[in-house]
Every structure is written in C-alpha cells, then in structure tokens.
Design an enzyme around this catalytic site. Sequence first.
Site, PDB file in Angstrom:
ATOM      1  N   TYR A   1      24.850  58.776  41.274  1.00 13.77           N
ATOM      2  CA  TYR A   1      25.471  57.585  41.849  1.00 13.77           C
ATOM      3  C   TYR A   1      26.092  58.041  43.157  1.00 13.77           C
ATOM      4  CZ  TYR A   1      27.732  53.095  42.307  1.00 13.77           C
ATOM      5  OH  TYR A   1      28.096  51.846  42.761  1.00 13.77           O
TER       6      TYR A   1
ATOM      7  N   THR B   1      25.660  43.160  37.074  1.00 16.11           N
ATOM      8  CA  THR B   1      25.892  41.940  37.845  1.00 16.11           C
ATOM      9  C   THR B   1      24.621  41.423  38.505  1.00 16.11           C
ATOM     10  OG1 THR B   1      28.150  42.669  38.302  1.00 16.11           O
ATOM     11  CG2 THR B   1      27.273  40.911  39.698  1.00 16.11           C
TER      12      THR B   1
END
Length: 159
Positions: free
Chosen positions: A91, A34
């Site tokens: 992550y 994104t």
Amino acid sequence: LSLGNIDVLVNNAGVAAIPQLEMTKDGFERTFQTNHLAPFVLTSLLFPYLNRKGEGCRIINVSSYAHEFATLASSNTRGLDFDNLNGEIDYSGLGWPAYCRSKLENILFTNELQQRADAAGLDWLTAVSLHPGRVATDIWRATYFGTDHRGGNGKADGD
C-alpha cells in the site's frame, strides 16, 4: 420501502488517494470497499427491482481512466493483483495505486455483469462503465491534487 422498477442505476460513490492504509470495520481496505465492493453489493441488492420491461434497465458504473495504471504489487505489470486487493502486500503511492485498482475492478465487474446477462438472455439489461472526464467534484480535496498550488484551495469561484 417501495422501489418500483428501476430504469437506471448509476454507481458513482468513491474515495481517492487515502494516504495511509485504512481498514474498514468489515475488514476491507477503505478504497476497495468504497469504490468497488459497495457498488457491487448495491447492484446485487437492487437487482430484483430492475426494470425488465420496455427499454429495460441500464447500470452505469463510473470508473476512471486511472484504471490504466493498475499494476501488480510485485512488478510494474498492468493488471489486477488478486493477492493485493486489501493492500496486504503493498500500500504505497499515497493511495493512488489502490484507487487505480478499484477503477479497474469497476470495469471488470461491469464487463462480467454484461457477459452474464447476455449469456442468460437478459436482453433487458445493459451494463456500461465510463470515465467521467474532468469534473468539478471534491474527491481529491484531501490530496496533493486537491490543493491549488497558486495559493487557493482548488475550488473555482462560487464553489
């Protein structure tokens, strides 16, 4: 679709602090796709339509001061970890490191685009990145930062 000549392209899409690793159907970590890949692809697709006459065209990529906090997954060394672009090594941090990486990626892309334009003699193109400062958006709405811990929802009156 008739685009004509584009004078200014502002890439300002973004997500922040997605708490769990999310992969898109394209196989990329959501924040990476994104915040970085989407503006890169959009800029590439619109490049033929950029104004090459008069004052030319400006490409403005909205980044963030958060780029300063991008680190390598294996250490606290600042920089872009090419082995962890999709969060495949680490992550963590409720998605904050992925956001910081994506903002560094915006700056590196912008700098490279300007360097290549200069080397090719494309004096009609100016590429810049910026930190917008603190602005009233809802990008942090689903994060700890989006909660007004005084009891509100983090929005000003009238929002």
